[in-house]
Design a protein around this motif. Structure first.
Motif, PDB file in Angstrom:
ATOM      1  N   GLY A 170       0.812  -1.207   0.000  1.00  0.00           N
ATOM      2  CA  GLY A 170       0.000   0.000   0.000  1.00  0.00           C
ATOM      3  C   GLY A 170       0.847   1.259   0.000  1.00  0.00           C
ATOM      4  N   LYS A 171       1.890   1.281   0.844  1.00  0.00           N
ATOM      5  CA  LYS A 171       2.810   2.421   0.866  1.00  0.00           C
ATOM      6  C   LYS A 171       3.553   2.539  -0.466  1.00  0.00           C
ATOM      7  CE  LYS A 171       2.165   3.602   5.222  1.00  0.00           C
ATOM      8  NZ  LYS A 171       1.605   4.906   5.618  1.00  0.00           N
ATOM      9  N   PHE A 172       3.938   1.407  -1.027  1.00  0.00           N
ATOM     10  CA  PHE A 172       4.670   1.386  -2.293  1.00  0.00           C
ATOM     11  C   PHE A 172       3.810   1.955  -3.430  1.00  0.00           C
ATOM     12  CE2 PHE A 172       5.550  -1.045  -6.215  1.00  0.00           C
ATOM     13  CZ  PHE A 172       6.850  -0.640  -6.452  1.00  0.00           C
ATOM     14  N   LEU A 173       2.573   1.490  -3.535  1.00  0.00           N
ATOM     15  CA  LEU A 173       1.696   1.962  -4.606  1.00  0.00           C
ATOM     16  C   LEU A 173       1.311   3.425  -4.418  1.00  0.00           C
ATOM     17  CD1 LEU A 173      -0.707  -1.101  -5.025  1.00  0.00           C
ATOM     18  CD2 LEU A 173       1.223  -0.453  -6.477  1.00  0.00           C
ATOM     19  N   GLY A 174       1.178   3.859  -3.155  1.00  0.00           N
ATOM     20  CA  GLY A 174       0.835   5.253  -2.907  1.00  0.00           C
ATOM     21  C   GLY A 174       1.901   6.210  -3.415  1.00  0.00           C
ATOM     22  N   ALA A 175       3.173   5.893  -3.114  1.00  0.00           N
ATOM     23  CA  ALA A 175       4.272   6.745  -3.589  1.00  0.00           C
ATOM     24  C   ALA A 175       4.456   6.616  -5.094  1.00  0.00           C
ATOM     25  CB  ALA A 175       5.564   6.380  -2.868  1.00  0.00           C
ATOM     26  N   LEU A 176       4.289   5.396  -5.598  1.00  0.00           N
ATOM     27  CA  LEU A 176       4.504   5.156  -7.029  1.00  0.00           C
ATOM     28  C   LEU A 176       3.447   5.870  -7.867  1.00  0.00           C
ATOM     29  CD1 LEU A 176       6.704   3.518  -8.436  1.00  0.00           C
ATOM     30  CD2 LEU A 176       5.070   1.644  -8.676  1.00  0.00           C
ATOM     31  N   SER A 177       2.224   5.949  -7.381  1.00  0.00           N
ATOM     32  CA  SER A 177       1.176   6.633  -8.137  1.00  0.00           C
ATOM     33  C   SER A 177       1.492   8.121  -8.299  1.00  0.00           C
ATOM     34  CB  SER A 177      -0.174   6.457  -7.439  1.00  0.00           C
ATOM     35  OG  SER A 177      -0.157   7.064  -6.153  1.00  0.00           O
ATOM     36  N   THR A 178       2.083   8.715  -7.266  1.00  0.00           N
ATOM     37  CA  THR A 178       2.478  10.127  -7.358  1.00  0.00           C
ATOM     38  C   THR A 178       3.573  10.319  -8.404  1.00  0.00           C
ATOM     39  OG1 THR A 178       1.921  10.498  -5.032  1.00  0.00           O
ATOM     40  CG2 THR A 178       3.379  12.100  -6.078  1.00  0.00           C
ATOM     41  N   LEU A 179       4.571   9.428  -8.392  1.00  0.00           N
ATOM     42  CA  LEU A 179       5.662   9.530  -9.360  1.00  0.00           C
ATOM     43  C   LEU A 179       5.161   9.279 -10.784  1.00  0.00           C
ATOM     44  CD1 LEU A 179       8.487   7.675  -7.394  1.00  0.00           C
ATOM     45  CD2 LEU A 179       8.177  10.128  -7.673  1.00  0.00           C
ATOM     46  N   PHE A 180       4.248   8.315 -10.949  1.00  0.00           N
ATOM     47  CA  PHE A 180       3.686   8.062 -12.275  1.00  0.00           C
ATOM     48  C   PHE A 180       2.900   9.260 -12.775  1.00  0.00           C
ATOM     49  CE2 PHE A 180       3.562   3.137 -12.039  1.00  0.00           C
ATOM     50  CZ  PHE A 180       4.906   3.115 -12.348  1.00  0.00           C
ATOM     51  N   LEU A 181       2.228   9.933 -11.863  1.00  0.00           N
ATOM     52  CA  LEU A 181       1.476  11.130 -12.262  1.00  0.00           C
ATOM     53  C   LEU A 181       2.418  12.217 -12.768  1.00  0.00           C
ATOM     54  CD1 LEU A 181      -1.351  12.335 -12.396  1.00  0.00           C
ATOM     55  CD2 LEU A 181      -1.048  13.158 -10.060  1.00  0.00           C
ATOM     56  N   LEU A 182       3.582  12.340 -12.124  1.00  0.00           N
ATOM     57  CA  LEU A 182       4.579  13.305 -12.590  1.00  0.00           C
ATOM     58  C   LEU A 182       5.078  12.946 -13.988  1.00  0.00           C
ATOM     59  CD1 LEU A 182       6.726  13.833  -9.368  1.00  0.00           C
ATOM     60  CD2 LEU A 182       5.044  15.393 -10.335  1.00  0.00           C
TER      61      LEU A 182
END
Length: 240
Positions: free
Chosen positions: A109-121
């Motif tokens: 959950g923590k991994f996907l949360g941070a990764l979604s922000t980076l993917f959005l960038l």
């Protein structure tokens, strides 16, 4: 597919804060500024000399691409350094572990949360990087390869940040661990790339091996994070 409750909670929290839109605006604003400054320089030079230097358009693409890669290297640890250590500091990690959540649910959950922000960038910066198509010189395949490289980098750096956060209780210490690991890893990649010809390794093979290694290391670091937050069971002493 059932989403992790931790991921859904982090997503709801992030959209309610001003940090995410500010981060997206800042990153894309910096990239757009680089592109506009270069276009202004090229047009000014064309009016003065009557010549258009197409190499400058390619140069700004490489500069913007390198800048975005550097930003991900810097942002990913900052997003994940408090993912688990922050829960420890707030005394909420134990509460999470007493629920029906598995340690894997917390880590993923923590991994996907941070990764979604980076993917959005990454996704929001594609139109800016695609301005090079106005003048040509970069193919769609090369753009897709670059986006793939950003994706692998985001996965690796996020995994490093979460592992560092799971190893220590302090957010500052986990941040320092993540930056050191990332710096050493990419320094080794750069040195290996310089000497790949001396080692008899082709560029295609080198890239594929680096990508595979980074993804395997990412999975291993997430496993370490899961092990670190898994409660230790105490062995019952045998009755004499």
């Amino acid at each position: 597919m059932k989403l992790s409750p931790i991921f859904k909670k982090d997503e709801i929290t992030s959209v309610r804060r001003y940090f995410l839109p500010f981060l997206i605006t800042l990153v894309n604003g910096c990239l757009a500024f680089l592109v506009l400054v270069n276009l202004f320089y090229v047009s000014k030079n064309a009016r003065a000399t009557g010549e258009i230097s197409y190499i400058n358009f390619l140069r700004i693409y490489y500069i913007a691409a390198a800048a975005e890669l550097l930003l991900i290297l810097l942002i990913a640890p900052a997003l994940t350094s408090s993912s688990i250590s922050g829960e420890r500091e707030r005394k909420t990690l134990g509460l999470l572990l007493t629920t029906q959540l598995d340690p894997w649910d917390i880590v993923i959950g923590k991994f996907l949360g941070a990764l979604s922000t980076l993917f959005l960038l990454v996704i929001t910066s594609i139109p800016i990087l695609s301005t090079v198509y106005i003048y040509g010189g970069i193919t769609l395949t090369e753009v897709l390869q670059y986006i793939s490289a950003l994706t692998v980098t985001a996965v690796f750096c996020t995994s490093v940040g979460i592992m560092g956060s799971s190893l220590v209780n302090s957010t500052a210490a986990s941040n320092a661990i993540a930056y050191v690991i990332i710096f050493v890893s990419y320094a080794l990649i750069i040195v290996s790339y310089i000497f790949k010809d001396a080692m008899g390794i082709s560029e295609a093979r080198f890239i594929s091996e680096v990508v595979a290694t980074m993804l395997l290391l990412s999975a291993f670091m997430l496993y370490i994070s899961k092990r670190q937050i898994t409660p230790r069971r105490r062995k019952k002493s045998k009755e004499g």
